[in-house]
Design a protein around this motif. Structure first.
Motif, PDB file in Angstrom:
ATOM      1  N   ARG A  25       0.617  -0.694  -0.299  1.00 50.84           N
ATOM      2  CA  ARG A  25      -0.137   0.015   0.267  1.00 50.84           C
ATOM      3  C   ARG A  25       0.776   1.363  -0.169  1.00 50.84           C
ATOM      4  NH1 ARG A  25      -4.145  -0.100   4.669  1.00 50.84           N
ATOM      5  NH2 ARG A  25      -4.638   2.165   3.642  1.00 50.84           N
TER       6      ARG A  25
ATOM      7  N   ILE B 100       2.514   4.657   1.402  1.00 50.28           N
ATOM      8  CA  ILE B 100       3.014   4.918   3.052  1.00 50.28           C
ATOM      9  C   ILE B 100       2.471   5.931   2.594  1.00 50.28           C
ATOM     10  CG2 ILE B 100       5.236   4.838   3.909  1.00 50.28           C
ATOM     11  CD1 ILE B 100       6.359   2.841   2.676  1.00 50.28           C
TER      12      ILE B 100
ATOM     13  N   ALA C 144       0.066   3.347   7.016  1.00 53.30           N
ATOM     14  CA  ALA C 144      -0.711   3.613   5.579  1.00 53.30           C
ATOM     15  C   ALA C 144      -1.395   4.154   4.478  1.00 53.30           C
ATOM     16  CB  ALA C 144      -1.364   1.642   4.518  1.00 53.30           C
TER      17      ALA C 144
END
Length: 113
Positions: free
Chosen positions: A6, A8, A100
């Motif tokens: 994902r 950051i 995330a």
């Protein structure tokens, strides 16, 4: 190795005597690592030499991270630490937390009842 790939959003880094940190990101699918957080100071030279306050937490938000790599999905981190001012003491990190970016559904506020 991170759990899922994902983008950051931010990093929280707990220092334990390191003067500088750099964070790179990569993918288990292959390819080169890219710089996510350019070299950032965790301690000043005088603090490093004196060993003053070696355990401190630094928060790196979206403005501190390199935009391109931060917006892509990654599942690996490489953390590079250095302590050029005092080589007689061990150094490292106490923790690193990776946050995330919120997904579209998570970012929407709920409608008032």
């Amino acid at each position: 190795q991170l759990g899922a790939s994902r983008p950051i959003h931010s990093l929280h880094i707990g220092n334990d005597g390191a003067a500088f940190v750099e964070v790179l990101v990569g993918s288990s699918a292959g390819g080169d690592f890219q710089v996510l957080l350019p070299s950032a100071a965790l301690m000043s030279p005088s603090e490093s030499r004196a060993g003053a306050e070696p355990r401190r937490v630094r928060l790196f938000g979206p403005d501190s991270l390199v935009k391109g790599p931060a917006q892509a999905g990654w599942d690996r981190l490489r953390v590079v630490l250095s302590q050029p001012y005092c080589q007689s003491r061990p150094f490292g990190l106490s923790f690193i937390r990776v946050f995330a970016a919120p997904e579209e559904e998570e970012a929407r506020p709920e409608a008032p009842v």
